[in-house]
Scaffold this motif. Structure first.
Motif, short mmCIF file in Angstrom:
data_model
loop_
_atom_site.label_atom_id
_atom_site.label_comp_id
_atom_site.label_asym_id
_atom_site.label_seq_id
_atom_site.Cartn_x
_atom_site.Cartn_y
_atom_site.Cartn_z
N THR A 228 13.07 57.83 27.96
CA THR A 228 13.95 58.98 27.76
C THR A 228 14.41 59.61 29.07
N TYR A 229 13.83 59.16 30.19
CA TYR A 229 14.16 59.82 31.46
C TYR A 229 15.53 59.40 31.97
N ALA A 230 16.31 60.38 32.42
CA ALA A 230 17.60 60.11 33.06
C ALA A 230 17.92 61.26 33.99
N ALA A 231 18.42 60.95 35.19
CA ALA A 231 18.79 61.97 36.17
C ALA A 231 19.83 61.39 37.11
N ASN A 232 20.55 62.27 37.79
CA ASN A 232 21.41 61.75 38.85
C ASN A 232 20.56 61.50 40.09
N LEU A 233 21.13 60.79 41.05
CA LEU A 233 20.34 60.38 42.21
C LEU A 233 19.83 61.58 42.99
N GLU A 234 20.60 62.65 43.05
CA GLU A 234 20.18 63.84 43.79
C GLU A 234 18.93 64.46 43.18
N ARG A 235 18.81 64.35 41.86
CA ARG A 235 17.72 65.03 41.14
C ARG A 235 16.55 64.11 40.80
N ALA A 236 16.79 62.81 40.76
CA ALA A 236 15.78 61.87 40.25
C ALA A 236 14.46 61.98 41.01
N GLU A 237 13.39 62.18 40.28
CA GLU A 237 12.06 62.34 40.86
C GLU A 237 11.42 60.98 41.11
N VAL A 238 10.65 60.91 42.19
CA VAL A 238 9.87 59.72 42.51
C VAL A 238 8.41 60.14 42.60
N ARG A 385 12.75 61.37 48.94
CA ARG A 385 13.59 60.19 49.05
C ARG A 385 14.42 59.94 47.80
N ASN A 386 15.44 59.10 47.98
CA ASN A 386 16.22 58.64 46.84
C ASN A 386 15.40 57.66 46.02
N ALA A 387 15.54 57.76 44.71
CA ALA A 387 14.91 56.79 43.83
C ALA A 387 15.57 55.43 44.00
N GLN A 388 14.80 54.38 43.74
CA GLN A 388 15.30 53.01 43.83
C GLN A 388 15.00 52.28 42.53
N ALA A 389 15.80 51.27 42.24
CA ALA A 389 15.53 50.44 41.07
C ALA A 389 14.14 49.84 41.18
N GLY A 390 13.39 49.92 40.09
CA GLY A 390 12.04 49.39 40.08
C GLY A 390 10.97 50.43 40.34
N ASP A 391 11.35 51.63 40.83
CA ASP A 391 10.37 52.70 40.99
C ASP A 391 9.82 53.10 39.62
N PRO A 392 8.57 53.56 39.56
CA PRO A 392 8.05 54.02 38.27
C PRO A 392 8.73 55.31 37.82
N SER A 393 8.93 55.44 36.53
CA SER A 393 9.52 56.67 36.00
C SER A 393 8.57 57.84 36.19
N PRO A 394 9.08 59.01 36.54
CA PRO A 394 8.20 60.18 36.66
C PRO A 394 7.64 60.63 35.32
N ARG A 395 8.21 60.13 34.23
CA ARG A 395 7.71 60.47 32.89
C ARG A 395 6.75 59.43 32.36
N GLY A 396 6.48 58.40 33.16
CA GLY A 396 5.56 57.37 32.73
C GLY A 396 6.10 56.48 31.63
#
Length: 572
Positions: A228-238, A385-396
């Motif tokens: 369910t997680y979605a964010a823009n790059l500026e906001r995306a949590e890592v 940092r900016n999130a990258q493809a393959g990073d774990p979701s902050p929501r698990g």
């Protein structure tokens, strides 16, 4: 409408000024024409699309309980000075003076004007909740207007503002608008995602952007495919790493790296992975210079950094500031034995990294095997940092995926940011004054039209979704014979009576010219009438999106088109 009665100045070749698909195709299809940089005239076809989008927006806003009004495009500086945005908004705010030398601006948004209205006209909690919206021209003096309607200076926008007596009510109003936006963009026939977003110049506590997914989008959307997680790059949590590098600590030592400044140059020269390199970046906020440490394969998210520091923006320090702080030129700074005492911030990934390569704070040299705590200290760790493809979701809920998107709408839970500064209060049930709790909600109407093209086109031209197409059917008689013209007139009349919008190409032109223009303009369905087909008892109904051609008796055309337009799917 007949083509000969409409202003549709199509172009055969791509305009040199066009930088994006939507810009190029709207110019070629005769939908817009440039007046000045970032300022366009909407020609009849383009305006029909705009009106379709407006109609959907208006219906869903009304359905959600909002009331339409219309505020002036020009507003006095006094209102903007109350909120501090007269200076804070910067050069994008188009300022001018009237004949009495009073300061005004052209509204890029209307928080000040609507808040002033409500504070003067609404006094009791009994009149809340209240949501007012308008569909109106806005003006932002972009430093580099480009991409046609995607980043213009003058544009059409729907902006709404909610007022509630408390936070719970404001959250309910926010959710109503969020749901309305979901319906609006679904009805427009667009593929989109709602993503968590930074509040930017508008401010507030919570915000979501609505992003049309398109390969040509400027923004990056970060989401989980099955979560369910979605964010823009500026906001995306890592989230912080869950595991640390198990390698034993090695002795630190200096190595010569002549003229090797960039990540690529240093890692190639030392034959190491970018993961082992730590970039030491210096930023300046006001008078403070601070150090930010980030892994070589990561990029600093300056919006996150600014939010952490509680400032509006951060800028990289000048080469002179770098030299004064580190005693090294740009490219050779590092966190070990800094010349000047400064605050050191680091991304979470640094905590999990060992035996790092860092600048040696002297020209043409780096340190290898630098380690946290033993060789340098960090004052604060954070997600920087900016999130990258393959990073774990902050929501698990899985791994992150990145896609390109175009922002077409944004909703903000403002809280009391504007009502406090402008003293917009209401009396509660006990007769006590309380600040109104606000939300604001914007949709770029003209941008939505352009985004629809970015998402729906091919090499031949536009492929409009049915709900916002300028016409449903493009009627293409292929000859001037009596039989063809009579059948064209008959079907045009029948389709019109059924509420189907038809553009009749009644020009005495070659079939190829008509087909090319029809593909360029992008009506969902093309109705082709030729002498040969009529002799065999049929006309051809083509679906622009798929290219599928159905040969139908003329008597079945209206029913077929009606079912395709009004049915659950239009992908024929």
């Amino acid at each position: 409408m007949r083509t000969t009665q409409m202003l549709i100045p199509t172009l055969r070749d791509d305009p040199g000024e066009a930088e994006t698909v939507s810009h190029r195709l709207m110019l070629r299809a005769g939908m817009i024409r440039k007046v000045a940089a970032g300022v366009y005239t909407y020609l009849p076809l383009g305006l029909r699309v705009i009106r379709k989008v407006e109609g959907i927006v208006r219906e869903e806003m009304n359905r959600a309980g909002a009331q339409e009004l219309l505020m002036p495009i020009a507003s006095p500086a006094e209102l903007w000075r109350e909120t501090g945005r007269w200076d804070f908004y910067g050069k994008e705010l188009f300022r001018f003076k009237d004949r009495h030398e009073r300061d005004f601006c052209l509204g890029p948004t209307h928080e000040e004007v609507i808040t002033d209205l409500i504070r003067r006209e609404v006094r009791s909690y009994r009149h809340l909740p209240l949501n007012c919206y308008q569909i109106q021209t806005k003006f932002r003096d972009e430093i580099r207007p480009r991409f046609g309607l995607m980043r213009g200076r003058e544009f059409i926008m729907k902006d709404a503002y909610s007022f509630d007596k408390d936070e719970a009510g404001a959250q309910l109003s926010y959710q109503k608008m969020y749901d309305a936006y979901q319906r609006i963009f679904t009805r427009c026939g667009l593929t989109f995602r709602a993503v968590e977003a930074d509040t930017g110049l508008i401010g507030g506590d919570v915000s979501h952007e609505f992003m049309v997914l398109a390969e040509t989008g400027e923004a990056t959307v970060v989401y989980t495919d099955h979560g369910t997680y979605a964010a823009n790059l500026e906001r995306a949590e890592v989230p912080p790493p869950t595991e640390s590098d198990p390698a034993p600590l090695q002795p630190i030592k200096a190595v010569s790296t002549p003229n090797k400044r960039t990540v690529e140059e240093v890692t190639s020269f030392l034959n190491i992975s970018p993961r082992q390199l730590v970039k030491t970046l210096l930023y300046k906020t006001g008078q403070e210079v601070l150090v930010v440490l980030i892994r070589g394969d990561h990029e600093v998210n300056e919006v996150k950094l600014a939010r952490l520091l509680g400032v509006n923006e951060v800028t990289l320090a000048s080469p002179l500031d770098v030299q004064v702080t580190t005693n090294a030129p740009v490219g050779f700074a590092g966190p070990v034995d800094l010349k000047t005492k400064v605050r050191v911030l680091a991304d979470h990934a640094i905590k999990a990294t060992r035996n790092m390569v860092v600048g040696a704070n002297q020209p043409d040299a780096h340190l290898v095997n630098a380690n946290l705590d033993r060789d340098f200290k960090v004052d604060q760790f954070a997600d920087l940092r900016n999130a990258q493809a393959g990073d774990p979701s902050p929501r698990g809920d899985g791994r992150l995926t990145l896609a390109k998107g175009i922002e077409v709408g944004q909703v903000f839970l403002l809280g009391t940011k504007y009502s406090k500064k402008m003293n917009a209060t209401i009396l509660d049930a006990q007769g006590q004054e309380r600040l109104a709790v606000m939300g604001c909600y914007g949709i770029g109407v003209s941008r939505t039209a352009a985004a629809a093209i970015e998402q729906n086109h091919d090499a031949k031209g536009i492929i409009w979704p049915v709900p916002i197409a300028p016409f449903h059917v493009h009627l293409l008689p292929l000859s001037q014979s009596t039989a063809v013209q009579e059948q064209a007139a008959h079907l045009y009349d029948q389709l019109g009576r059924a509420g189907i919008e038809v553009l009749w190409d009644d020009r005495d032109e070659r079939a190829g010219v008509k087909f090319n223009d029809a593909d360029l303009i992008g009506a969902p369905f093309h109705l082709v009438i030729g002498d040969k087909g009529l002799a065999q008892g049929h006309v051809e109904l083509k679906t622009r999106k798929t290219g599928t051609v159905s040969k139908l008796p003329p008597s079945e055309v209206v029913g077929t088109v009606s079912s395709w337009i009004n049915g659950p799917s239009t992908g024929h």
